[in-house]
Motif scaffolding. Structure first.
Motif, PDB file in Angstrom:
ATOM      1  N   ASP A  24       0.859  -1.176   0.000  1.00 57.00           N
ATOM      2  CA  ASP A  24       0.000   0.000   0.000  1.00 57.00           C
ATOM      3  C   ASP A  24       0.899   1.231   0.000  1.00 57.00           C
ATOM      4  OD1 ASP A  24      -3.103   0.545   0.509  1.00 57.00           O
ATOM      5  OD2 ASP A  24      -1.947   2.120   1.499  1.00 57.00           O
ATOM      6  N   ALA A  25       0.629   2.165  -0.906  1.00 56.96           N
ATOM      7  CA  ALA A  25       1.501   3.331  -1.031  1.00 56.96           C
ATOM      8  C   ALA A  25       0.680   4.573  -1.316  1.00 56.96           C
ATOM      9  CB  ALA A  25       2.527   3.110  -2.141  1.00 56.96           C
ATOM     10  N   THR A  26       1.157   5.704  -0.798  1.00 59.97           N
ATOM     11  CA  THR A  26       0.559   7.011  -1.049  1.00 59.97           C
ATOM     12  C   THR A  26       1.637   7.943  -1.572  1.00 59.97           C
ATOM     13  OG1 THR A  26      -1.041   6.720   0.747  1.00 59.97           O
ATOM     14  CG2 THR A  26      -0.668   8.961  -0.033  1.00 59.97           C
ATOM     15  N   TYR A  27       1.326   8.629  -2.677  1.00 61.41           N
ATOM     16  CA  TYR A  27       2.275   9.578  -3.256  1.00 61.41           C
ATOM     17  C   TYR A  27       1.642  10.967  -3.241  1.00 61.41           C
ATOM     18  CZ  TYR A  27       5.603  11.828  -6.348  1.00 61.41           C
ATOM     19  OH  TYR A  27       6.545  12.674  -6.866  1.00 61.41           O
ATOM     20  N   PHE A  28       2.363  11.946  -2.663  1.00 61.02           N
ATOM     21  CA  PHE A  28       1.896  13.318  -2.584  1.00 61.02           C
ATOM     22  C   PHE A  28       2.379  14.063  -3.819  1.00 61.02           C
ATOM     23  CE2 PHE A  28       1.925  11.684   1.701  1.00 61.02           C
ATOM     24  CZ  PHE A  28       0.738  12.183   2.238  1.00 61.02           C
ATOM     25  N   ILE A  29       1.486  14.211  -4.791  1.00 60.64           N
ATOM     26  CA  ILE A  29       1.839  14.897  -6.027  1.00 60.64           C
ATOM     27  C   ILE A  29       2.190  16.342  -5.738  1.00 60.64           C
ATOM     28  CG2 ILE A  29       0.982  15.564  -8.308  1.00 60.64           C
ATOM     29  CD1 ILE A  29      -0.819  13.101  -8.214  1.00 60.64           C
ATOM     30  N   THR A  30       1.384  16.989  -4.913  1.00 62.26           N
ATOM     31  CA  THR A  30       1.667  18.327  -4.397  1.00 62.26           C
ATOM     32  C   THR A  30       1.410  18.279  -2.900  1.00 62.26           C
ATOM     33  OG1 THR A  30      -0.588  19.206  -4.601  1.00 62.26           O
ATOM     34  CG2 THR A  30       0.817  19.291  -6.581  1.00 62.26           C
ATOM     35  N   ASP A  31       1.552  19.418  -2.247  1.00 61.94           N
ATOM     36  CA  ASP A  31       1.269  19.470  -0.814  1.00 61.94           C
ATOM     37  C   ASP A  31      -0.206  19.238  -0.528  1.00 61.94           C
ATOM     38  OD1 ASP A  31       3.894  19.967  -0.331  1.00 61.94           O
ATOM     39  OD2 ASP A  31       3.660  22.147  -0.156  1.00 61.94           O
ATOM     40  N   LYS A  32      -1.050  19.399  -1.537  1.00 59.95           N
ATOM     41  CA  LYS A  32      -2.488  19.253  -1.347  1.00 59.95           C
ATOM     42  C   LYS A  32      -3.058  17.982  -1.963  1.00 59.95           C
ATOM     43  CE  LYS A  32      -3.480  24.232  -1.120  1.00 59.95           C
ATOM     44  NZ  LYS A  32      -4.116  24.210   0.209  1.00 59.95           N
ATOM     45  N   LEU A  33      -2.482  17.509  -3.051  1.00 57.09           N
ATOM     46  CA  LEU A  33      -3.040  16.394  -3.818  1.00 57.09           C
ATOM     47  C   LEU A  33      -2.207  15.139  -3.626  1.00 57.09           C
ATOM     48  CD1 LEU A  33      -5.089  15.370  -5.958  1.00 57.09           C
ATOM     49  CD2 LEU A  33      -3.430  16.115  -7.704  1.00 57.09           C
ATOM     50  N   SER A  34      -2.883  14.036  -3.289  1.00 55.73           N
ATOM     51  CA  SER A  34      -2.190  12.753  -3.136  1.00 55.73           C
ATOM     52  C   SER A  34      -2.997  11.645  -3.797  1.00 55.73           C
ATOM     53  CB  SER A  34      -1.973  12.419  -1.658  1.00 55.73           C
ATOM     54  OG  SER A  34      -3.204  12.206  -0.994  1.00 55.73           O
ATOM     55  N   VAL A  35      -2.297  10.621  -4.240  1.00 57.07           N
ATOM     56  CA  VAL A  35      -2.924   9.428  -4.810  1.00 57.07           C
ATOM     57  C   VAL A  35      -2.383   8.217  -4.060  1.00 57.07           C
ATOM     58  CG1 VAL A  35      -3.314  10.411  -7.095  1.00 57.07           C
ATOM     59  CG2 VAL A  35      -1.158   9.243  -6.605  1.00 57.07           C
ATOM     60  N   ALA A  36      -3.222   7.217  -3.913  1.00 58.74           N
ATOM     61  CA  ALA A  36      -2.830   6.012  -3.188  1.00 58.74           C
ATOM     62  C   ALA A  36      -3.347   4.786  -3.919  1.00 58.74           C
ATOM     63  CB  ALA A  36      -3.370   6.038  -1.754  1.00 58.74           C
ATOM     64  N   ALA A  37      -2.596   3.727  -3.813  1.00 60.28           N
ATOM     65  CA  ALA A  37      -3.010   2.452  -4.404  1.00 60.28           C
ATOM     66  C   ALA A  37      -2.409   1.330  -3.570  1.00 60.28           C
ATOM     67  CB  ALA A  37      -2.560   2.344  -5.861  1.00 60.28           C
ATOM     68  N   GLY A  38      -3.089   0.226  -3.560  1.00 64.85           N
ATOM     69  CA  GLY A  38      -2.593  -0.930  -2.840  1.00 64.85           C
ATOM     70  C   GLY A  38      -3.261  -2.194  -3.328  1.00 64.85           C
ATOM     71  N   PHE A  39      -2.670  -3.308  -2.968  1.00 67.36           N
ATOM     72  CA  PHE A  39      -3.296  -4.583  -3.306  1.00 67.36           C
ATOM     73  C   PHE A  39      -2.839  -5.640  -2.308  1.00 67.36           C
ATOM     74  CE2 PHE A  39       0.769  -4.984  -5.491  1.00 67.36           C
ATOM     75  CZ  PHE A  39       1.130  -6.308  -5.236  1.00 67.36           C
ATOM     76  N   ARG A  40      -3.612  -6.674  -2.240  1.00 65.42           N
ATOM     77  CA  ARG A  40      -3.274  -7.844  -1.447  1.00 65.42           C
ATOM     78  C   ARG A  40      -3.558  -9.069  -2.286  1.00 65.42           C
ATOM     79  NH1 ARG A  40      -3.376  -8.312   4.310  1.00 65.42           N
ATOM     80  NH2 ARG A  40      -3.355 -10.463   5.083  1.00 65.42           N
ATOM     81  N   TYR A  41      -2.577  -9.960  -2.394  1.00 66.37           N
ATOM     82  CA  TYR A  41      -2.820 -11.240  -3.059  1.00 66.37           C
ATOM     83  C   TYR A  41      -2.713 -12.334  -2.012  1.00 66.37           C
ATOM     84  CZ  TYR A  41      -2.734 -15.299  -6.020  1.00 66.37           C
ATOM     85  OH  TYR A  41      -3.045 -16.513  -6.586  1.00 66.37           O
ATOM     86  N   ALA A  42      -3.732 -13.186  -1.965  1.00 64.43           N
ATOM     87  CA  ALA A  42      -3.777 -14.234  -0.944  1.00 64.43           C
ATOM     88  C   ALA A  42      -4.141 -15.571  -1.569  1.00 64.43           C
ATOM     89  CB  ALA A  42      -4.788 -13.876   0.141  1.00 64.43           C
ATOM     90  N   GLU A  43      -3.528 -16.609  -1.072  1.00 67.19           N
ATOM     91  CA  GLU A  43      -3.860 -17.991  -1.431  1.00 67.19           C
ATOM     92  C   GLU A  43      -4.470 -18.665  -0.211  1.00 67.19           C
ATOM     93  OE1 GLU A  43      -3.675 -19.848  -4.110  1.00 67.19           O
ATOM     94  OE2 GLU A  43      -2.507 -18.622  -5.535  1.00 67.19           O
ATOM     95  N   TYR A  44      -5.616 -19.319  -0.419  1.00 72.82           N
ATOM     96  CA  TYR A  44      -6.319 -20.002   0.660  1.00 72.82           C
ATOM     97  C   TYR A  44      -6.447 -21.484   0.335  1.00 72.82           C
ATOM     98  CZ  TYR A  44      -7.740 -15.274   2.000  1.00 72.82           C
ATOM     99  OH  TYR A  44      -7.743 -13.959   2.362  1.00 72.82           O
TER     100      TYR A  44
END
Length: 814
Positions: free
Chosen positions: A501-521
């Motif tokens: 999971d990661a968040t990137y601050f494009i500017t001091d006001k604007l940020s984008v985040a994305a993440g994933f989880r892969y699981a085997e059951y």
């Protein structure tokens, strides 16, 4: 001081006298915040300290200031300090998760800020870019409750359905497919429940741990599959316990006595102690005993107030900081709950009568052991979280109702218990690395492994029933004499997962985040059902495996330091499984009608959803007013729902697709220094959008989900002479009409209800006395009903809330 503020990453507001001070001492090296401040202020005539609310207070070194600090620590009085709070710390405590106060530069008035770890790193509650609520531990103690309903009534979008005392099923945002009839191991939860790092969820009967000595409760709404995995598809509840304090000795003793209208006396004893062991270690110990008085009567047995409940347990935690970079926290938790009788009444009889021929006791027990190790590399913090849990439930319901299947009138059968036993043993290990350095990129990466073994057994004996010629000998079915049913259902699950999971601050006001989880059951199922109720006997051994990829995406924009807008899309899921066998051919026609072509229940698929939400988090007027709003749209597919067959057994089927739309609103205001009020409300429209079975039609509402629910509260805090404080508060919870099953044509509709509570007390820091009234106007809310039509003497088992309860609580703190 400017250099200290810059390095510590804190806000800074100086008292006037401190701003005039020269010759502050230099601080060189790695120190805790407390150590650095002590060096900085040495010899200046000022001193600093960390209050229980996590506030660093810098004040003149005078003894009389201590009483003032105690009041701030409890969050009871917002009076001006002789010297203002100079810094509000994000993560100032050893674990960075303490509820804290900030100071407005213009007013010098502290306003509450809660630090949460919902994204597995420390953040201010208002900075988290999705729908999240948190209640601090001091507020929980003020509310005075012991279980889920204490905080649930103040959380928008959270519903809980109680089928029996101690059997609570949780749902959020309308993601409900009906009440689980039992805790059989094929049933998985939609809301994850965690104690610190340990998952303790258990579908229909989540353990209702005592809410005492908690740091806070966090409620994360919407799917949390990226960081928490399966079973968190509609949200997560995290109970965060208080950690040992290496600085101070603490002792808290609390006792309570209460009386239920028309019922027994209840009482509670609690104690917690904290002992520092040198400068770098401490242990904390908690113990409690709670007795809830009964209020249901059994005229058949000639007994009154049969449903007493005793709960006792404790927690022991040990913290050691080997050096400035690392910490080790070990903890064990134990709780046992013993109910003398089920707390439901037969609504075919006058309230509060129970229409059963035998007492129905229920016990549950939970043991948790966990170990958390943290190491700070400077650029990132490494966390190892190891946990083990052992949970067991024993219920003894009346068996007489099944006599009708065998042609035996219920009234002619002596009272027989029908024991069921459920257990789960789980082990988990998580290893994660989270960034700590300043920069435009924040990230968390980790791996997870867990095992979970779930077992459910039942055995039903009718002494003498074979001799009476009602059934063939038990040997025909592979069971002992007079045993008409013997069932064992075991599911073992192994999970391997990796997440980012990661968040990137494009500017001091604007940020984008994305993440994933892969699981085997991987799941291994072992079923062995025998006896006349199991037909000719049914056995099954089966292994299945499944891989799941869960992503999330987020965009947020800060208009300024107090206002944030965000959009989030996230996926969640719940594992499928195998149904328990049912008697054939008694259930066969019903199963075919539900879509099981061969007339056997077989398995059911995993279900999943996409949640889309947009929200605004905002504070106004020097942060005295908080207004948060979130709107969501959820597409829920392959909905798992449990339905009772005409033959009285239950199966799980995939009912089709459900759409849930709604709005959640949180509003709170500090109107004056002594008056606070707030409203939390939610609107949820959760309906079937398509159906793949006979269980419902398009437009049918999701079970146990009200369209409207809200809570309103008001709190008073008034300073009195001699450092006393008068506190008072009241709240009211409203829940709208709900139905119990798909389809609507077969559903029972439970009426709306409103429950009010009030409290008042006196507090002098070390001593507090509180008077309270729960369910002030004695509302009788219907939570759940199930009809037992099997004999000529049917019952309508109904679960309701406790009648008006009046009590007195006293607390001593050292």
């Amino acid at each position: 001081m400017e250099a200290f503020v810059d390095v510590a990453g804190v806000q800074h507001f100086y008292p006037h006298d401190l701003a005039q001070t020269t010759g502050l001492n230099p601080v060189i090296g790695r120190y805790t915040i407390e150590q650095a401040l002590a060096i900085l202020l040495d010899g200046t005539g000022f001193s600093s300290g960390l209050t229980k609310s996590g506030v660093i207070v810098i004040s003149l070194d005078q003894a009389k200031e201590q009483d003032r600090e105690d009041h701030v620590a409890k969050g009871k009085i917002k009076t001006s300090l002789l010297a203002s709070v100079s810094a509000f710390l994000l993560g100032a405590t050893s674990d960075g998760t303490r509820a804290q106060d900030s100071v407005d530069a213009d007013t010098d008035e502290p306003t509450e800020v809660i630090i949460v770890t919902a994204q597995k790193r420390s953040q201010s509650l208002q900075d988290v870019p999705f729908s999240l609520s948190a209640i601090g531990g001091d507020d929980l103690e003020t509310l005075g409750g012991e279980g889920f309903d204490t905080f649930a009534r103040r959380i928008p979008g959270l519903q809980f359905t109680t089928s029996l005392s101690g059997r609570t099923q949780l749902s959020m945002r309308g993601i409900s497919s009906g009440l689980d009839a039992s805790d059989q191991p094929q049933v998985n939860t939609t809301v994850g429940l965690y104690l610190d790092e340990t998952e303790i969820s258990m579908s229909a009967s989540n353990p209702d741990l005592q809410l005492f000595d908690l740091e806070r409760v966090e409620v994360l709404r919407g799917p949390q599959g990226t960081l928490f995995g399966s079973g968190s598809m509609s949200g997560v509840i995290r109970l965060i316990s208080r950690k040992p304090n290496t600085e101070d000795y603490e002792l808290t003793l609390s006792s309570e006595v209460n009386s239920i209208k028309g019922g027994d006396i209840g009482y509670t004893f609690r104690g917690v102690g904290n002992v520092p062991l040198g400068d770098n270690a401490a242990f904390r110990i908690l113990g409690y005993f709670d007795r809830v008085g009964g209020h249901f009567d059994n005229p058949i047995l000639g007994l009154e107030n049969t449903d007493d409940v005793a709960t006792y347990g404790g927690r022991l935690s040990f913290l050691v900081n080997p050096n400035e970079r690392s910490s080790i926290l070990a903890k064990v938790v134990y709780q046992k709950r013993e109910a003398d009788d089920f707390d439901n009444w037969d609504a075919l009889n006058p309230f509060p009568e129970r229409g059963v021929f035998v007492l129905e006791p229920a016990d549950n027990e939970i043991f948790i052991a966990d170990l958390a190790i943290d190491y700070d590399f400077g650029f990132a913090a490494l966390t190892s979280a190891t946990a083990y849990r052992d949970r067991s439930d024993i219920n003894r319901s009346e068996a007489n109702g099944f006599a009708g299947f065998l042609g035996v009138p219920r009234l002619e059968v002596p009272g027989l218990p029908f024991p069921t036993f459920g257990s789960q043993q789980g082990f988990s290990q998580e290893l994660r690395l989270a960034s700590t350095s300043d920069g435009r990129l924040e990230w968390v990466v980790g791996g997870f492994f867990s095992t979970l073994d779930r077992l459910f057994t039942q055995a039903l004996d009718y002494p003498g029933i074979e001799a009476g010629g009602f059934v063939p000998p038990g040997s025909v079915f592979g069971v002992q004499t007079d045993r008409v049913f013997d069932g064992r259902f075991e599911v073992d699950t192994v999970q391997y997962a990796a997440f980012v999971d990661a968040t990137y601050f494009i500017t001091d006001k604007l940020s984008v985040a994305a993440g994933f989880r892969y699981a085997e059951y991987e799941q291994d199922v072992d079923i062995d059902f025998r006896g006349i109720f199991a037909g000719s006997g049914q056995q099954l051994q089966e292994s299945t495996s499944e891989g799941r990829f869960n992503p999330r995406f987020n965009v947020s924009y800060d208009f300024d330091v107090d206002r944030k807008a965000y959009f989030q899309a996230a996926q969640g899921f719940r594992l499928g499984g195998v149904n328990e066998p049912v008697p054939l051919p008694a259930c066969e026609a019903n199963l075919i009608a539900l879509g099981f072509e061969d007339g056997r229940p077989g398995g059911f698929e995993s279900d999943g959803l996409w949640n889309y939400e947009i929200g605004l988090k905002s504070q106004f007027h020097d942060r005295r007013i908080t207004f948060n709003v979130a709107a969501f749209n959820i597409d829920y597919s392959d909905v798992q729902t449990q339905t009772r067959l005409d033959c009285a057994f239950s199966v799980i089927v995939n009912a089709g697709e459900l759409t849930s739309r709604g709005v959640e609103v949180e509003f709170a205001a500090d109107v004056t220094d002594w008056l606070s009020l707030g409203v939390n409300a939610t609107y949820t429209d959760s309906t079937l959008s398509s159906s793949e079975s006979a269980l419902g039609e398009e437009g049918d509402r999701a079970p146990f989900v009200p369209k409207w629910a809200f809570n309103a509260f008001v709190d008073f805090t008034v300073p009195l002479p001699e450092n006393w404080t008068f506190t008072a508060g009241a709240d009211v919870q409203y829940v709208g009409v709900r139905q119990d099953v798909f389809p609507a044509a077969d559903a029972t509709f439970f009426p709306s209800y409103a429950i009010g509570n009030m409290r008042m007390g006196l507090d002098r820091g070390h001593l507090a006395v509180d008077f309270f009234v729960d369910n002030f106007w004695n509302e009788r809310a219907i939570f759940f009903q199930t009809f037992w039509p099997f004999t000529t003497d049917p019952t309508l088992r109904t679960v309701t809330n406790r009648p008006r309860t009046i009590g007195l609580r006293a607390t001593y703190r050292y």
